[in-house]
Design a protein around this motif. Structure first.
Motif, PDB file in Angstrom:
ATOM      1  N   GLY A 178       0.802  -0.959  -0.045  1.00  0.00           N
ATOM      2  CA  GLY A 178      -0.131  -0.117   0.127  1.00  0.00           C
ATOM      3  C   GLY A 178       0.487   1.469  -0.354  1.00  0.00           C
ATOM      4  N   ASN A 179       2.147   1.079   0.303  1.00  0.00           N
ATOM      5  CA  ASN A 179       3.087   1.876   0.439  1.00  0.00           C
ATOM      6  C   ASN A 179       3.422   2.409  -1.446  1.00  0.00           C
ATOM      7  N   ASN A 180       3.505   3.937  -2.183  1.00  0.00           N
ATOM      8  CA  ASN A 180       3.777   4.136  -2.518  1.00  0.00           C
ATOM      9  C   ASN A 180       5.329   3.520  -3.876  1.00  0.00           C
ATOM     10  N   VAL A 181       4.951   3.227  -4.263  1.00  0.00           N
ATOM     11  CA  VAL A 181       6.592   2.261  -5.556  1.00  0.00           C
ATOM     12  C   VAL A 181       6.893   3.433  -6.998  1.00  0.00           C
ATOM     13  N   PRO A 182       8.155   4.367  -6.242  1.00  0.00           N
ATOM     14  CA  PRO A 182       8.275   5.091  -7.745  1.00  0.00           C
ATOM     15  C   PRO A 182       8.488   4.099  -8.917  1.00  0.00           C
ATOM     16  N   LYS A 183       8.200   5.731 -10.214  1.00  0.00           N
ATOM     17  CA  LYS A 183       7.890   4.944 -11.415  1.00  0.00           C
ATOM     18  C   LYS A 183       9.120   5.174 -12.193  1.00  0.00           C
ATOM     19  N   GLU A 184      10.334   5.320 -10.651  1.00  0.00           N
ATOM     20  CA  GLU A 184      11.795   5.149 -11.651  1.00  0.00           C
ATOM     21  C   GLU A 184      12.427   3.285 -11.086  1.00  0.00           C
ATOM     22  N   THR A 185      11.929   3.467  -9.551  1.00  0.00           N
ATOM     23  CA  THR A 185      11.703   2.370  -8.968  1.00  0.00           C
ATOM     24  C   THR A 185      11.234   0.743  -9.716  1.00  0.00           C
ATOM     25  N   ILE A 186      10.139   1.552 -10.318  1.00  0.00           N
ATOM     26  CA  ILE A 186       9.466  -0.061 -11.506  1.00  0.00           C
ATOM     27  C   ILE A 186      10.647  -0.109 -12.407  1.00  0.00           C
ATOM     28  N   LEU A 187      10.736   1.137 -12.902  1.00  0.00           N
ATOM     29  CA  LEU A 187      11.200   1.411 -14.365  1.00  0.00           C
ATOM     30  C   LEU A 187      12.614   0.155 -14.265  1.00  0.00           C
ATOM     31  N   SER A 188      13.500   0.512 -12.849  1.00  0.00           N
ATOM     32  CA  SER A 188      14.921  -0.528 -12.820  1.00  0.00           C
ATOM     33  C   SER A 188      14.620  -1.729 -12.595  1.00  0.00           C
ATOM     34  N   ARG A 189      13.277  -1.817 -11.439  1.00  0.00           N
ATOM     35  CA  ARG A 189      13.784  -3.397 -11.182  1.00  0.00           C
ATOM     36  C   ARG A 189      13.259  -4.218 -11.997  1.00  0.00           C
ATOM     37  N   VAL A 190      12.176  -4.448 -13.105  1.00  0.00           N
ATOM     38  CA  VAL A 190      11.680  -4.425 -14.063  1.00  0.00           C
ATOM     39  C   VAL A 190      12.647  -4.634 -15.438  1.00  0.00           C
ATOM     40  N   TRP A 191      12.385  -3.659 -15.954  1.00  0.00           N
ATOM     41  CA  TRP A 191      13.416  -3.744 -16.980  1.00  0.00           C
ATOM     42  C   TRP A 191      15.196  -3.256 -17.267  1.00  0.00           C
ATOM     43  N   GLY A 192      14.975  -3.104 -15.863  1.00  0.00           N
ATOM     44  CA  GLY A 192      16.724  -3.610 -15.767  1.00  0.00           C
ATOM     45  C   GLY A 192      17.343  -2.718 -16.596  1.00  0.00           C
ATOM     46  N   PHE A 193      18.860  -2.229 -17.029  1.00  0.00           N
ATOM     47  CA  PHE A 193      19.639  -1.392 -18.223  1.00  0.00           C
ATOM     48  C   PHE A 193      18.714  -1.447 -18.830  1.00  0.00           C
ATOM     49  N   ASP A 194      17.312  -2.024 -19.831  1.00  0.00           N
ATOM     50  CA  ASP A 194      16.969  -2.182 -20.982  1.00  0.00           C
ATOM     51  C   ASP A 194      17.197  -0.130 -21.362  1.00  0.00           C
ATOM     52  N   THR A 195      17.588   0.423 -21.893  1.00  0.00           N
ATOM     53  CA  THR A 195      17.969   1.707 -22.511  1.00  0.00           C
ATOM     54  C   THR A 195      16.381   1.957 -23.260  1.00  0.00           C
ATOM     55  N   ASN A 196      15.499   0.861 -23.874  1.00  0.00           N
ATOM     56  CA  ASN A 196      14.835   1.465 -24.861  1.00  0.00           C
ATOM     57  C   ASN A 196      13.717   1.544 -23.547  1.00  0.00           C
ATOM     58  N   ALA A 197      13.484   1.060 -22.276  1.00  0.00           N
ATOM     59  CA  ALA A 197      12.574   1.835 -21.700  1.00  0.00           C
ATOM     60  C   ALA A 197      11.987   2.620 -21.216  1.00  0.00           C
ATOM     61  N   VAL A 198      11.286   2.995 -21.276  1.00  0.00           N
ATOM     62  CA  VAL A 198      10.776   4.583 -20.785  1.00  0.00           C
ATOM     63  C   VAL A 198       9.318   4.833 -20.109  1.00  0.00           C
TER      64      VAL A 198
END
Ligand code: CA
Length: 227
Positions: A165-185
């Motif tokens: 229920g706590n906030n998960v920042p977008k950047e956290t989701i992006l880096s944890r799920v898409w990792g270093f895939d530089t095409n992910a936005v």
């Protein structure tokens, strides 16, 4: 596996991180209770190593706060004292295990591995509202209805469930799920949250994925699931 170390003695914190990194863990260190609490709430850690004696918010209080917010990550508490009273207070506060200072790297690693193993075997379902995330089947379950998630949908959903229920920042989701895939936005996150909302509705879940503009996403229980 990512481990958070909260310890105000910087040399000890950095030493613990170095020992863990040598064994392949990712680590972050926080040197006081307040910033440690903020890190712990990100929902990205598999284990928390928490010192009892911290300036400001101490380890007992911090463990209580995290548990009160349904944050379930395992906590290994470090204490300089070995008195029985401290151990009981630590366990009552929500710690899973404690280690008495001074300890050697072997003891530390044994505790870490034991807690992670236990977590792995015990926690195969995360719950929020009337809905469960089945970590083995990669599916969302609500009563007798369930729906399978794709690998990416599952990774996003797990981060949100773990945050309780706590906030998960977008950047956290992006880096944890898409990792270093530089095409992910950031747009990718929005698209997957859209898929997840549909799947939650499809099984009659009362869980909503709420967005806070620019800040990220969190789970909420809706009181009118039909709406
Ligand atoms: Ca300390």
């Amino acid at each position: 596996m990512r481990i958070l170390v909260i310890e105000d003695e910087r040399r000890l914190a950095d030493t613990i991180c170095a020992i863990l990194r040598e064994r392949g863990f990712d680590t972050d260190a926080a040197y006081d209770g307040e910033s440690g609490e903020a890190y712990a709430k990100l929902g990205v850690y598999d284990l928390l190593i928490l010192d009892v004696m911290l300036p400001g918010v101490d380890g007992f209080e911090l463990a209580r706060r995290l548990r009160a917010q349904r944050i379930t990550l395992p906590i290994l508490m470090l204490t300089a004292k070995s008195e029985l009273g401290d151990r009981i207070e630590g366990l009552n506060a929500g710690a899973d295990y404690y280690l008495t200072k001074p300890f050697d790297s072997g003891e530390l690693l044994a505790c870490v591995h034991a807690l992670l193993r236990r977590q792995g075997s015990q926690v195969n379902v995360l719950s929020f509202g009337n809905t469960q995330l089945d970590l083995d089947a990669c599916s969302l379950v609500c009563g007798e209805r369930s729906v399978r998630l794709s690998a990416r949908e599952f990774d996003v959903m797990r981060l949100l469930f773990q945050a309780g229920g706590n906030n998960v920042p977008k950047e956290t989701i992006l880096s944890r799920v898409w990792g270093f895939d530089t095409n992910a936005v950031e747009n990718h996150v929005e698209v997957y949250v859209g898929f997840l909302r549909k799947k939650l509705r499809s099984i009659g879940s009362d869980v909503a994925v709420e967005a806070i503009r620019r800040l990220g996403y969190h789970l909420e229980v809706r009181h009118d699931p039909q709406a």
